[in-house]
Design a protein around this motif. Structure first.
Motif, PDB file in Angstrom:
ATOM      1  N   SER A  77      -0.602   7.505   4.822  1.00 50.06           N
ATOM      2  CA  SER A  77      -1.349   6.311   4.428  1.00 50.06           C
ATOM      3  C   SER A  77      -1.049   5.184   5.400  1.00 50.06           C
ATOM      4  O   SER A  77      -0.089   5.226   6.165  1.00 50.06           O
ATOM      5  CB  SER A  77      -0.970   5.876   3.000  1.00 50.06           C
ATOM      6  OG  SER A  77       0.384   5.449   2.953  1.00 50.06           O
ATOM      7  N   THR A  79      -2.521   0.754   6.314  1.00 49.57           N
ATOM      8  CA  THR A  79      -3.526  -0.306   6.213  1.00 49.57           C
ATOM      9  C   THR A  79      -3.281  -1.343   7.298  1.00 49.57           C
ATOM     10  O   THR A  79      -2.134  -1.752   7.527  1.00 49.57           O
ATOM     11  CB  THR A  79      -3.477  -1.002   4.849  1.00 49.57           C
ATOM     12  OG1 THR A  79      -3.653  -0.048   3.810  1.00 49.57           O
ATOM     13  CG2 THR A  79      -4.565  -2.067   4.740  1.00 49.57           C
ATOM     14  N   THR A 113     -10.718  -4.632   7.763  1.00 47.76           N
ATOM     15  CA  THR A 113      -9.643  -3.758   7.308  1.00 47.76           C
ATOM     16  C   THR A 113      -9.840  -2.328   7.814  1.00 47.76           C
ATOM     17  O   THR A 113     -10.966  -1.858   7.983  1.00 47.76           O
ATOM     18  CB  THR A 113      -9.538  -3.720   5.766  1.00 47.76           C
ATOM     19  OG1 THR A 113     -10.743  -3.174   5.222  1.00 47.76           O
ATOM     20  CG2 THR A 113      -9.324  -5.119   5.217  1.00 47.76           C
ATOM     21  N   GLU A 115      -8.248   1.501   6.770  1.00 50.81           N
ATOM     22  CA  GLU A 115      -7.453   2.291   5.826  1.00 50.81           C
ATOM     23  C   GLU A 115      -7.363   3.729   6.333  1.00 50.81           C
ATOM     24  O   GLU A 115      -8.378   4.394   6.517  1.00 50.81           O
ATOM     25  CB  GLU A 115      -8.097   2.271   4.437  1.00 50.81           C
ATOM     26  CG  GLU A 115      -8.110   0.909   3.760  1.00 50.81           C
ATOM     27  CD  GLU A 115      -6.797   0.585   3.054  1.00 50.81           C
ATOM     28  OE1 GLU A 115      -5.933   1.496   2.981  1.00 50.81           O
ATOM     29  OE2 GLU A 115      -6.644  -0.560   2.596  1.00 50.81           O
TER      30      GLU A 115
END
Length: 207
Positions: A77, A79, A113, A115
């Motif tokens: 993961s 961000t 953003t 992700e």
């Protein structure tokens, strides 16, 4: 990606855990959390202008974090958040225009953003990082070529374990509805993005 750590024999256990054979003791490896160092983080963009030359600019304000499993060579993961109004191309009037609705529309869309959704190793120190890029209220997948330059304790300052990475990709701005000056063509559709950054490991514990 190779973080210069001792090679082990990995055994798949779920999606992210790895059991390491180290003597007679099995050690569980898991993703660790890294925060991008604000003092060593650069985002640049390059786009053609009328065929004469490329305009090169930067975003001056951004922050990010990600998880990285060195043994499994995985990025579960992550961000990155960029402040669109921080765009800088060393030309005041052009930067004001870039913040308007012809381009970034920073008043209505202050954040860009990214992700993380997937990571595929392509070599000892390279890989392809895929994620969802949201800009101007639209989200589309983007794949970056990533190189791990170095992984070691920092020799100065904070002295924490740090990754040094480079990443790049090319997007078509029209995919996000940014079509100003495409017809007639004055500003290119292809936007070349480059990221250079250092990321510091969180030593508060394992995930």
């Amino acid at each position: 990606m190779n973080t210069q750590r001792k090679t082990a024999n990995p055994i798949v256990a779920g999606l992210a855990a790895v059991s390491l054979a180290m003597g007679s003791t099995a050690v569980l490896a898991e993703p660790r959390s890294y925060k991008i160092d604000d003092n060593h983080f650069a985002i640049t963009f390059e786009v053609d202008h009328l065929g004469y030359a490329s305009v090169i600019g930067m975003f001056l304000k951004a922050e990010g974090q990600f998880e990285y499993d060195a043994e499994a060579r995985d990025v579960p993961s992550g961000t990155v958040v960029v402040q669109s109004a921080s765009v800088f191309s060393n030309h005041e009037k052009r930067d004001e225009h870039l913040r308007k609705d012809d381009f970034l529309h920073s008043e209505q869309h202050p954040e860009i953003t990214f992700e993380v959704t997937d990571f595929e190793p392509t070599g000892d120190d390279t890989g392809k990082l895929t994620g969802d890029l949201t800009m101007l209220g639209q989200t589309h997948p983007v794949t970056l070529d990533v190189t791990l330059n170095k992984a070691a304790e920092y020799p100065i300052s904070h002295e924490e374990y740090t990754l040094g990475l480079s990443a790049s990709t090319t997007i078509q701005r029209s995919d996000w509805g940014m079509t100003y000056a495409l017809d007639p063509l004055m500003v290119g559709d292809d936007v070349h993005l480059r990221f250079e950054f250092e990321a510091i490991r969180d030593n508060n514990g394992w995930f």
